[in-house]
Design an enzyme around this catalytic site. Structure first.
Site, mmCIF file in Angstrom:
data_model
loop_
_atom_site.group_PDB
_atom_site.id
_atom_site.type_symbol
_atom_site.label_atom_id
_atom_site.label_comp_id
_atom_site.label_asym_id
_atom_site.label_seq_id
_atom_site.Cartn_x
_atom_site.Cartn_y
_atom_site.Cartn_z
ATOM 1 C CE LYS A 88 -4.219 -2.058 1.748
ATOM 2 N NZ LYS A 88 -5.165 -2.254 2.864
ATOM 3 N NE ARG B 299 -7.041 -8.521 1.816
ATOM 4 C CZ ARG B 299 -6.694 -7.749 0.791
ATOM 5 N NH1 ARG B 299 -5.692 -6.914 0.901
ATOM 6 N NH2 ARG B 299 -7.356 -7.820 -0.341
HETATM 7 C C1 7PM Z 1 -6.423 -1.886 -5.304
HETATM 8 C C2 7PM Z 1 -5.907 -1.159 -4.238
HETATM 9 C C3 7PM Z 1 -7.094 -3.046 -5.074
HETATM 10 C C4 7PM Z 1 -6.075 -1.598 -2.949
HETATM 11 C C5 7PM Z 1 -7.244 -3.493 -3.787
HETATM 12 C C6 7PM Z 1 -6.743 -2.757 -2.738
HETATM 13 C C7 7PM Z 1 -7.850 -4.785 2.736
HETATM 14 C C8 7PM Z 1 -8.884 -5.664 2.460
HETATM 15 C C9 7PM Z 1 -8.251 -4.673 0.632
HETATM 16 C C10 7PM Z 1 -7.405 -4.647 4.097
HETATM 17 C C11 7PM Z 1 -9.056 -6.275 4.667
HETATM 18 C C12 7PM Z 1 -5.502 -4.022 -1.173
HETATM 19 C C13 7PM Z 1 -6.790 -3.244 -1.319
HETATM 20 N N1 7PM Z 1 -7.442 -4.186 1.584
HETATM 21 N N2 7PM Z 1 -9.482 -6.408 3.402
HETATM 22 N N3 7PM Z 1 -9.118 -5.591 1.136
HETATM 23 N N4 7PM Z 1 -8.042 -5.417 4.998
HETATM 24 N N5 7PM Z 1 -9.631 -7.004 5.635
HETATM 25 O O1 7PM Z 1 -4.454 -3.334 -1.091
HETATM 26 O O2 7PM Z 1 -6.502 -3.868 4.442
HETATM 27 O O3 7PM Z 1 -5.467 -5.237 -1.242
HETATM 28 S S1 7PM Z 1 -8.231 -4.236 -1.027
#
Ligand code: 7PM
Length: 281
Positions: free
Chosen positions: A226, A260
């Site tokens: 991120k 994650r």
């Molecule tokens: C593009 C940018 C696609 C960012 C997806 C994302 C989380 C999550 C996501 C989190 C939980 C990513 C995010 N982030 N579920 N789903 N916690 N529980 O970086 O931080 O994967 S989507």
């Protein structure tokens, strides 16, 4: 700390959080070329799942909605079409835990029917019927904090006290879950790194993640690749692996029970070192 539950297919399932666990993110980029694209995509996804499991993932997170800032809203039919066949295919081939990254009751219902184990909701079960559906399905739930919506969340994130405000929100959602009949043993908390937070807010949450751990609920940390990693390193996503592993390790050292991540093998190595230290006399 162990979460015992039955999935919708009647199997006894266990999420064992006595040691920290890795949730591997399934990168699902739909191939929109032709009809054959669908099989190709499914095949590639299954290969990626197999690799993550061999690398040490304990949970596979499957989502069909891109929640990146400014992402378009995905409609229900599209999300069902992306998520349900994948959950089903993974369930048929592997015995791993499967989490479904969604906010929609119907996605939860259909994914659970084909074998999903955990409901991972960036909207913390605030969408219509999500709470009632989660309670009926009897699966563990991950409640995440977000300020705003994926469309506007990064425009101007603002808090007086980010730790206190995220905690207040999660406490309200815990109360809503308990009231709806979700047992407290099935609740997982997530501060939601990157979801309506500046880099500074994200590091305040990481530094104080123990405040959430103190609640007694297991804490999930999702900071893989991120902007909180990219901004500090000034590196693009494909060069954020080591920074992400460092962040995951800090979260675990401060009490997080699930990380994650995209980079499963590298994170697994780091957690083995952590585990060796944690276990020694
Ligand atoms: C593009 C940018 C696609 C960012 C997806 C994302 C989380 C999550 C996501 C989190 C939980 C990513 C995010 N982030 N579920 N789903 N916690 N529980 O970086 O931080 O994967 S989507």
């Amino acid at each position: 700390m162990q979460i015992h539950f039955k999935n919708q297919q009647g199997s006894d399932r266990l999420l064992d959080l006595t040691s920290p666990k890795i949730m591997g993110i399934l990168n699902f980029t739909p191939d929109s070329f032709s009809d054959s694209g669908k099989f190709f995509t499914l095949d590639k996804a299954l290969y990626q799942v197999e690799k993550m499991l061999n690398d040490g993932a304990n949970i596979i997170d499957i989502g069909g909605e891109s929640t990146r800032p400014n992402a378009p809203i995905v409609d229900l039919a599209d999300e069902l079409e992306r998520v349900v066949p994948l959950v089903e295919a993974v369930r048929q081939r592997f015995d791993c835990l499967i989490s479904v990254d969604s906010s929609k009751a119907e996605v939860f219902r259909q994914a659970a029917k084909v074998g999903a184990d955990i409901l991972n909701d960036i909207r913390a079960l605030q969408e219509p019927n999500a709470l009632e559906t989660a309670a009926q399905l009897g699966l563990p739930v991950c409640l995440m904090h977000m300020q705003g919506t994926p469309q506007n969340m990064q425009q101007n994130p603002e808090y007086d006290d980010v730790v206190e405000e995220v905690a207040d929100f999660l406490n309200q959602r815990i109360f809503a879950c308990l009231t709806a009949g979700i047992p407290k043993e099935h609740i997982i908390l997530d501060v939601g790194f990157g979801f309506g937070k500046t880099v500074q807010h994200n590091y305040q949450l990481l530094k104080h993640i123990n405040a959430f751990v103190q609640s007694g609920y297991p804490v999930l940390a999702g900071l893989s690749r991120k902007s909180m990693i990219g901004n500090v390193l000034n590196k693009p996503v494909e060069q954020r692996t080591i920074g992400s592993v460092a962040g995951a390790l800090l979260a675990v050292q401060n009490g997080a029970k699930i990380v994650r991540v995209h980079d499963v093998a590298e994170t697994a190595d780091a957690l083995k070192i952590w585990q060796a230290m944690a276990e020694c006399e």
